[in-house]
Design an enzyme around this catalytic site. Structure first.
Site, mmCIF file in Angstrom:
data_model
loop_
_atom_site.group_PDB
_atom_site.id
_atom_site.type_symbol
_atom_site.label_atom_id
_atom_site.label_comp_id
_atom_site.label_asym_id
_atom_site.label_seq_id
_atom_site.Cartn_x
_atom_site.Cartn_y
_atom_site.Cartn_z
ATOM 1 N N THR A 44 -29.335 -20.807 -12.716
ATOM 2 C CA THR A 44 -28.932 -20.993 -11.324
ATOM 3 C C THR A 44 -27.941 -22.140 -11.249
ATOM 4 O OG1 THR A 44 -30.637 -22.635 -10.795
ATOM 5 C CG2 THR A 44 -31.246 -20.311 -10.553
ATOM 6 N N ILE A 107 -32.570 -25.014 -13.417
ATOM 7 C CA ILE A 107 -32.258 -25.556 -12.089
ATOM 8 C C ILE A 107 -31.425 -26.813 -12.293
ATOM 9 C CG2 ILE A 107 -34.461 -26.817 -11.989
ATOM 10 C CD1 ILE A 107 -34.353 -26.415 -8.909
ATOM 11 N N ILE A 138 -33.726 -28.135 -17.063
ATOM 12 C CA ILE A 138 -32.994 -28.914 -16.073
ATOM 13 C C ILE A 138 -31.526 -28.942 -16.482
ATOM 14 C CG2 ILE A 138 -32.808 -31.104 -14.872
ATOM 15 C CD1 ILE A 138 -35.493 -29.585 -14.469
ATOM 16 N N LYS A 139 -30.665 -28.486 -15.570
ATOM 17 C CA LYS A 139 -29.228 -28.430 -15.868
ATOM 18 C C LYS A 139 -28.565 -29.762 -15.534
ATOM 19 C CE LYS A 139 -26.707 -24.621 -15.182
ATOM 20 N NZ LYS A 139 -26.127 -23.449 -14.489
ATOM 21 N N ILE A 140 -27.857 -30.298 -16.511
ATOM 22 C CA ILE A 140 -27.115 -31.545 -16.358
ATOM 23 C C ILE A 140 -25.678 -31.295 -16.798
ATOM 24 C CG2 ILE A 140 -26.902 -33.941 -17.147
ATOM 25 C CD1 ILE A 140 -29.933 -33.945 -17.620
#
Length: 368
Positions: A44, A107, A138-140
């Protein structure tokens, strides 16, 4: 008979859907795609959530959040993490069957934080705790400020999807950030086998920008390079991946139970209608990779994708030549990738603003 998406899976490519909405979960569509299209994860981003929350399926929760007096940003957190948590539950059997490699749902931290290391770390921890599922990523973003955040979050034992990678130079820094995080996690006594990561290398956006510059140059030599940069750049990223994870440094971590950081091909929807609609799938088949596809590309792949095995690791010489030829005709590829990173952050910020406005409007309407 084996379908193209089955063949893709058998070739070592994990298929992740680049889309999520509550109706996908509640109608069984997402579970159905696992069976029919061989998807094994979901990604996402702010643009996807902006589109999802403008649709149906959220009214009851929005009404409750409005009644509770929740702020706009806190409402976004509640809405999006609920979707990601529920999607993670849908994918839990895949996660278990693949020992944590797949069955992942990503996310993203707020794009407003792309240039703030400490705030990125704090929100990554918050999102991980809020979703509270072992199969969340976790998207960074791979901005300069994002790199130390990646290290810190990995060191905490949180799995990370590193996004917005365009250049080999930045990709090398991403791999270093991941390995450093693993080293810190190992020193802290964490179980390295539980920490996973993917590095999202963007493809079609590279072609869009480079092809624009080639058209402006206009020579026969330049025009002959049209739509070759994105695939060449990605293939060289895989070459770098193979080199880096064969290093003594990486081997020491892998021997201690760590996982490789898999390359993920992002931005794989074809934007040029003159190109085959499965181009960034069929030409980037390589073992141990992820291809995250919008539904249109996923359906096209299932319908007529021609999967011919590994199309990456045997093509490094050609890929280097494409990059050399681009430089020879006057394309400054460093300038291209720097522009794309800036634009990538700006586009996600714009989508985030759209998301904030739509949720604010919905909360106000519910309170009226």
């Amino acid at each position: 008979m084996s379908t193209p998406t089955q063949k893709l899976t058998e070739a070592g490519v994990s298929i992740w859907l680049d889309d999520l909405s509550r109706p996908r979960i509640t109608t069984g569509n997402l579970a159905g795609l696992i069976e029919s299209h061989n998807i094994s994860g979901v990604t996402t981003n702010p643009t996807i959530f902006a589109a999802a929350l403008s649709g149906h399926g959220y009214d009851d929760q929005v009404n409750q959040l409005a009644a509770d007096g929740v702020s706009t940003d806190d409402a976004i957190t509640e809405l999006t993490t609920d979707d990601v948590r529920d999607a993670a539950d849908v994918f839990r059997p895949v996660f278990d069957a693949t020992k944590g490699v797949d069955g992942r749902v990503s996310i993203e931290v707020s794009p407003d934080l792309a240039h703030d290391t400490e705030a990125t770390i704090a929100q990554a921890k918050q999102l991980s705790a809020k979703v509270d599922r072992p199969n969340v990523h976790i998207k960074i973003p791979a901005t300069k400020a994002g790199l130390p955040a990646i290290t810190a979050v990995i060191a905490e034992g949180i799995s990370v999807n590193v996004t917005l990678i365009f250049s080999l130079e930045r990709y090398a820094e991403v791999i270093d950030a991941y390995l450093t995080g693993l080293e810190q996690a190992k020193a802290a006594g964490r179980d390295l086998s539980k920490i996973h990561s993917v590095a999202s290398f963007f493809v079609s956006r590279v072609d869009t920008e480079v092809d624009k510059r080639l058209a402006a140059i206009g020579s026969d030599e330049a025009l002959a390079l049209k739509s070759k940069a994105g695939i060449a750049n990605a293939r060289l990223a895989y070459e770098l991946y193979e080199e880096q994870f064969a290093s003594d440094r990486a081997k020491a971590l892998l021997d201690a139970g760590a996982n490789v950081q898999r390359p993920l091909w992002a931005s794989t929807g074809v934007k040029d209608p003159s190109l085959p609609d499965t181009l960034y799938v069929t030409e980037l088949v390589a073992p141990g990779t992820v291809n995250t596809m919008p539904e249109k590309t996923l359906n096209a792949t299932l319908d007529h994708g021609e999967i011919a095995g590994d199309k990456v690791s045997g093509n490094y010489v050609d890929a280097h030549k494409v990059m050399d030829d681009l430089a020879a005709v006057g394309v400054d590829f460093n300038d291209v990738t720097e522009l794309l990173e800036r634009e990538g952050v700006e586009k996600f910020v714009a989508s985030w603003r759209e998301l904030q406005q739509s949720v604010e409007n919905a909360l106000q309407a519910a309170r009226a």
